[in-house]
Design an enzyme around this catalytic site. Sequence first.
Site: not given
Ligand code: F6P
Length: 546
Positions: A209, A215, A269-270, A355, A386, A513
Amino acid sequence: MSHSLPVGSNELLARLAAHAQRLQALRPGELYAQGQGRQSRYTLEAEGLIVDCSRQLIDEPAWRALLELGAAAAIPAAARRMFDGEVINHTEHRPALHVALRARGGAPLQVGGVDVREAVRAERAKLAAFVAGIRGGVRRGAGGERFTDVVNVGIGGSDLGPVMATEALKAYARGGPSLHFVSNIDGTEAVDLIARLNPATTLVLICSKTFTTQETLTNARRMRAWIAAGVGEANLARHFAAISTNHAAMDAFGVAADARFTMWDWVGGRYSLWSAVGLAIELAIGTRHFEAMLEGANAIDTHFAATDGEANLPLVLGLLSVWNGNFLGCHSHVVLPYAQRLHRLPAYLQQLTMESNGKSVRRDGSPVEGPTGTVIWGEPGSNGQHSFFELLHQGTHRIAADFLLPYESPTGKLADAILTASNALAQANALARGRTLEDVLADPRVQAAGAAGAALAPHRVHPGGRPSTIIAFERLDPSTLGKLIALYEHRVYVESLLWGINPFDQWGVELGKVQAEALVPVLQVVPGELGAHAWLRAALQATGLD
Ligand code: F6P
């Protein structure tokens, strides 16, 4: 345990607390006495989902009081605020309009001068054309070969929804490319895929987004270097697509104009797998099935917005969640899909619920006065039986459970469906009823063992009274998956209304972060030639709290 909630009169909250105390003092055998008709009384049904709440710690007076709490929270009005695009995410000054992504028609809905309905329609059409191009072999790699593999690079909401749904709907993935997911900063997934995929037949989706997530950018660069080495720097663009709100960053990365898809600030995002973030899903299962998933979710949206009181599934599930967490002290909630293909659902629900509702302040910034959020975890049944079920049955924590139970087995055989159902239902019953010391001692096998049997008897006691809900459905198809996810989304919203918190922001993930970014230069000056052990000692020293 605090029963203080910002909704409901003090009298109602005190009444609920008294019911909780009374019900906890009952032996499960009394609460679940036979012949009460509990099963049909507390089983709800909507849109093909059968939701059996009869194993919750409730009785008629408690249920009625809970529904009064629901009425006090004015859920239908709150649902309307969401559906109408009001700025319900007030800390980020945005609406939360994921429901608009799966709406079928409807009057124009303006957000920031843009008609959301039209924007969604246009983006859906663009996505469908892109998907048809890839699946149909019209849009190919730089060397003219068909794309056989697609790698989604993203994390959090830009990964969990696409992975979960792609896994869940594998049976519907025919005729499309194979999907792979890269999310972790440590590079494992990227390295593993690079070792076995062919860059000439691989399409990479960068799903972010913000297009600023460390990452995702790191992994996107790893994939970029690999594709460039395989097909040549000049041909890179043929092998990339991206989903983001950040057009400048997509420009800088070199994503072609016809391979970029938009997101909007009004989708969290979620809550985003219904948007272009779901491109990986759509590439796997095709547009027809993806649309069926949207339709399923929309059916639950309509149900949530239009249904009153105890017939409203998300409302009831949200009330039970607050009942369990705030009144009965169950702060942990295990999700048990009796469907292997839903193996990533617990991880997906962790982000969705934790979240969203892991908050300590109310909407006005004042501290909450009782627990919020629920610790969500889980594994597919019957595997979980199990491993951790011992703790569910005999541990000191009372943990609430959701059993998700399809009728149809992937094998297509009724005998397999029966085995699966018998496991799920037996576990739910055992968690509810338990087994008393008297029952154990009355067992002829225990009696036959004499003193040794009596000594072991306490070890065989199951306290019972562990609340669970069974969510049963005919089959795990795209429409049902859409319904299940929407059900959980709205449950989260209902919980947030009862707790008076904002479920749509996530300030809590920011601090870590920012600090991770700040530690990169600190670690860069730790000499690499120290060797592994000494490097780790020096890194810990350099970044420690003293
Ligand atoms: O780590 C939290 C977050 O901000 C989430 O809310 C989001 O889904 C994720 O990082 C990834 O964010 P982006 O889509 O901006 O890379």
